[in-house]
Design an enzyme around this catalytic site. Structure first.
Site, PDB file in Angstrom:
ATOM      1  N   ARG A  35      47.036  35.051  28.281  1.00 51.89           N
ATOM      2  CA  ARG A  35      47.484  35.956  29.308  1.00 51.89           C
ATOM      3  C   ARG A  35      48.744  36.246  28.825  1.00 51.89           C
ATOM      4  O   ARG A  35      49.220  37.618  29.025  1.00 51.89           O
ATOM      5  CB  ARG A  35      47.262  35.536  30.516  1.00 51.89           C
ATOM      6  CG  ARG A  35      46.029  35.508  31.200  1.00 51.89           C
ATOM      7  CD  ARG A  35      45.838  35.069  32.523  1.00 51.89           C
ATOM      8  NE  ARG A  35      44.615  35.744  33.257  1.00 51.89           N
ATOM      9  CZ  ARG A  35      44.066  35.086  34.351  1.00 51.89           C
ATOM     10  NH1 ARG A  35      44.713  34.171  34.868  1.00 51.89           N
ATOM     11  NH2 ARG A  35      43.147  35.870  34.940  1.00 51.89           N
ATOM     12  N   LYS A 187      27.000  31.488  41.419  1.00 52.21           N
ATOM     13  CA  LYS A 187      26.743  31.964  42.415  1.00 52.21           C
ATOM     14  C   LYS A 187      26.320  33.685  42.587  1.00 52.21           C
ATOM     15  O   LYS A 187      27.034  34.327  41.970  1.00 52.21           O
ATOM     16  CB  LYS A 187      27.842  31.980  43.657  1.00 52.21           C
ATOM     17  CG  LYS A 187      28.155  30.851  44.058  1.00 52.21           C
ATOM     18  CD  LYS A 187      29.359  30.847  45.135  1.00 52.21           C
ATOM     19  CE  LYS A 187      29.807  29.403  45.774  1.00 52.21           C
ATOM     20  NZ  LYS A 187      30.786  29.968  46.582  1.00 52.21           N
ATOM     21  N   GLY A 337      36.431  34.266  33.836  1.00 53.51           N
ATOM     22  CA  GLY A 337      37.178  33.002  33.491  1.00 53.51           C
ATOM     23  C   GLY A 337      36.369  32.202  32.843  1.00 53.51           C
ATOM     24  O   GLY A 337      36.911  31.866  31.598  1.00 53.51           O
ATOM     25  N   GLY A 360      38.155  38.413  38.389  1.00 49.27           N
ATOM     26  CA  GLY A 360      37.840  39.327  39.664  1.00 49.27           C
ATOM     27  C   GLY A 360      38.025  40.705  39.631  1.00 49.27           C
ATOM     28  O   GLY A 360      37.373  41.578  40.074  1.00 49.27           O
TER      29      GLY A 360
HETATM   30  P1  ADP Z   1      32.891  33.356  35.532  1.00 51.09           P
HETATM   31  O1  ADP Z   1      34.040  32.356  35.611  1.00 51.09           O
HETATM   32  O2  ADP Z   1      32.452  33.525  33.977  1.00 51.09           O
HETATM   33  O3  ADP Z   1      32.704  34.496  36.305  1.00 51.09           O
HETATM   34  P2  ADP Z   1      31.140  31.743  37.291  1.00 51.09           P
HETATM   35  O4  ADP Z   1      32.521  30.976  37.763  1.00 51.09           O
HETATM   36  O5  ADP Z   1      30.436  32.577  38.071  1.00 51.09           O
HETATM   37  O6  ADP Z   1      31.476  32.330  35.797  1.00 51.09           O
HETATM   38  O7  ADP Z   1      30.391  30.461  36.810  1.00 51.09           O
HETATM   39  C1  ADP Z   1      30.748  29.363  35.832  1.00 51.09           C
HETATM   40  C2  ADP Z   1      30.209  28.231  36.268  1.00 51.09           C
HETATM   41  O8  ADP Z   1      28.924  28.284  36.710  1.00 51.09           O
HETATM   42  C3  ADP Z   1      30.431  27.141  35.348  1.00 51.09           C
HETATM   43  O9  ADP Z   1      31.428  26.151  35.818  1.00 51.09           O
HETATM   44  C4  ADP Z   1      28.935  26.387  35.300  1.00 51.09           C
HETATM   45  O10 ADP Z   1      29.131  25.104  34.771  1.00 51.09           O
HETATM   46  C5  ADP Z   1      28.346  26.720  36.285  1.00 51.09           C
HETATM   47  N1  ADP Z   1      26.702  26.941  35.890  1.00 51.09           N
HETATM   48  C6  ADP Z   1      26.250  27.900  35.519  1.00 51.09           C
HETATM   49  N2  ADP Z   1      24.783  27.479  35.284  1.00 51.09           N
HETATM   50  C7  ADP Z   1      24.784  26.461  36.173  1.00 51.09           C
HETATM   51  C8  ADP Z   1      23.452  25.434  36.320  1.00 51.09           C
HETATM   52  N3  ADP Z   1      22.389  26.123  35.990  1.00 51.09           N
HETATM   53  N4  ADP Z   1      23.824  24.704  37.234  1.00 51.09           N
HETATM   54  C9  ADP Z   1      25.082  24.293  37.615  1.00 51.09           C
HETATM   55  N5  ADP Z   1      26.106  25.128  37.474  1.00 51.09           N
HETATM   56  C10 ADP Z   1      25.925  25.958  36.622  1.00 51.09           C
HETATM   57 MG    MG Z   2      34.527  31.065  37.364  1.00 52.42          MG
END
Ligand code: ADP
Ligand code: MG
Length: 378
Positions: A35, A187, A337, A360
């Site tokens: 960043r 989620k 992230g 976000g």
């Molecule tokens: P980003 O930051 O790229 O938007 P998220 O914060 O939505 O992504 O999700 C990332 C997290 O989701 C990671 O910490 C990963 O371990 C978790 N994750 C992904 N698939 C699974 C799964 N099947 N079970 C548990 N955790 C998961």
């Molecule tokens: Mg995340």
């Protein structure tokens, strides 16, 4: 949106809102300075254009009061090295050093910052003659340093913010087809707006990560001990009904006993997860099928890992998707992230067209929500 092309910086004191919200280890060492590097083109351009002084505003974390662990000192030091010039850290708004480049302390040390307080914005504005916002990662927040202050001085977007907005808008408005969205992560409720936006615009939407399980649950599958967000099941059902054949879910999974590096691992052919097991990655047939779609895409937007990529046993699906992004000759954009962290972990960060610095903010832009920090510059 006004850009640096529309702003006269010569001889001016320029207030620059940057996104230096970098990860620190417990020794206060920066573990990823992307960043800070991302702001360099704007800072260098302003210096080349003869700005008299650069005064930087940024936040770090969510401090409750003036907690020292949220100081921007490490960021100021890193920026000094990168710019090759001394960056002075100003402890508060009443003491601004004469230095060419000044980093103000964490804006969130000021209680009015997150309230978009007009009085605080006036104090920021009094520091300078013009305002530049280059903090894309904070553009979805209406805060005093991102929104209110922009109305008080001649203002424009920096180059990073400009590139982020143009790239992401380009995906929505005029993508090279096929347009493929890859959406994963923890989620489904975090991502439902993005899913719906892509179901309207994209040719294919590939789903992975723990957010599969609300979909599988809605379809009547067993999810075992998988991370399955209960509030996600209804939105997932709704998305399934409207999604048609654009929406693709995994056909196989990799499961573990628990979320741990040394847990017992098994592949599941199908998507029913037995009790005592949790689905932690998409399976090899799914990741191969996803990789093929991604490789042939004209444009790909990826947000959210396919599995628990932090654990080597469950990283393969995310790695396969990251490799396919690297192989794709179309435009490839990554937001989020953890997705960015995964790409870096696999050494593929420089193999995509655009790695967004804003998690976000990139999602809200894709969802079609106005970003207050951007609106204030138009
Ligand atoms: P980003 O930051 O790229 O938007 P998220 O914060 O939505 O992504 O999700 C990332 C997290 O989701 C990671 O910490 C990963 O371990 C978790 N994750 C992904 N698939 C699974 C799964 N099947 N079970 C548990 N955790 C998961
Ligand atoms: Mg995340």
């Amino acid at each position: 949106m006004r850009t640096l092309d529309d702003l006269d910086a010569e001889g001016k004191r320029v207030l620059v809102r940057v996104d230096f919200n970098v990860p620190l280890d417990d020794q206060q060492k920066i573990t990823d300075d992307a960043r800070i590097r991302g702001a360099l083109p704007t800072l260098e351009e302003l210096r080349d254009k003869g700005a008299a002084q650069l005064i930087l505003l940024a936040h770090l974390g969510r401090p409750k009061d003036r907690e020292p662990k949220f100081s921007l000192k490490p960021a100021a030091e890193r920026l000094s090295e990168l710019l090759g010039t001394e960056v002075a850290l100003a402890p508060d708004l009443d003491e601004v050093p004469e230095s060419d480049v000044v980093m103000m302390e964490n804006v969130r040390y000021e209680p009015g910052e997150t309230k978009n307080d007009p009085e605080l914005a006036k104090r920021y504005a009094a520091l300078a003659d013009v305002y530049v916002n280059d903090a894309f990662g904070a553009a979805h927040r209406a805060h005093a340093s991102t929104e209110a202050v922009a109305h008080l001085l001649p203002s424009a977007a920096g180059r990073l913010l400009e590139r982020e907005v143009k790239t992401l808008n380009g995906i929505l408005e005029d993508p090279q087809r096929p347009l493929v969205a890859v959406v994963g992560g923890a989620k489904v409720t975090d991502k439902i707006g993005v899913l719906d936006a892509f179901l309207e615009r994209a040719d294919v939407v590939l789903i992975g990560g723990a957010m599969c399980f609300p979909f599988f649950s809605a379809q009547g599958h067993e999810v075992g001990d998988s991370l399955c967000e209960a509030e996600g099941v209804e939105p997932a059902r709704h998305t399934l009904e409207g999604g048609g054949d654009k929406l693709r879910l995994p056909q196989d999974l990799v499961a573990g006993r628990e979320f741990a590096a040394d847990t017992e691992v098994r592949e599941i052919d199908g998507v029913d997860v037995p009790d005592g097991w949790m689905g932690l990655d998409i399976g090899p047939a799914s990741s191969e099928a996803y990789a093929e779609v991604i490789r042939d895409a004209g444009t790909v937007f990826w947000n959210g890992p396919m599995g628990a990529f932090e654990l080597e046993s469950f990283a393969a699906g995310t790695r396969r998707v990251a490799e396919a992004m690297a192989e794709c000759e179309g435009t490839t954009v990554v937001g989020g992230g953890d997705s960015a962290a995964a790409l870096k972990q696999f050494g593929l960060a420089d193999r995509v067209t655009h790695l967004s610095t804003g998690g976000g903010a990139s999602l809200e832009l894709i969802e079609g929500k106005p970003l207050p920090g951007v609106e204030a510059l138009t």
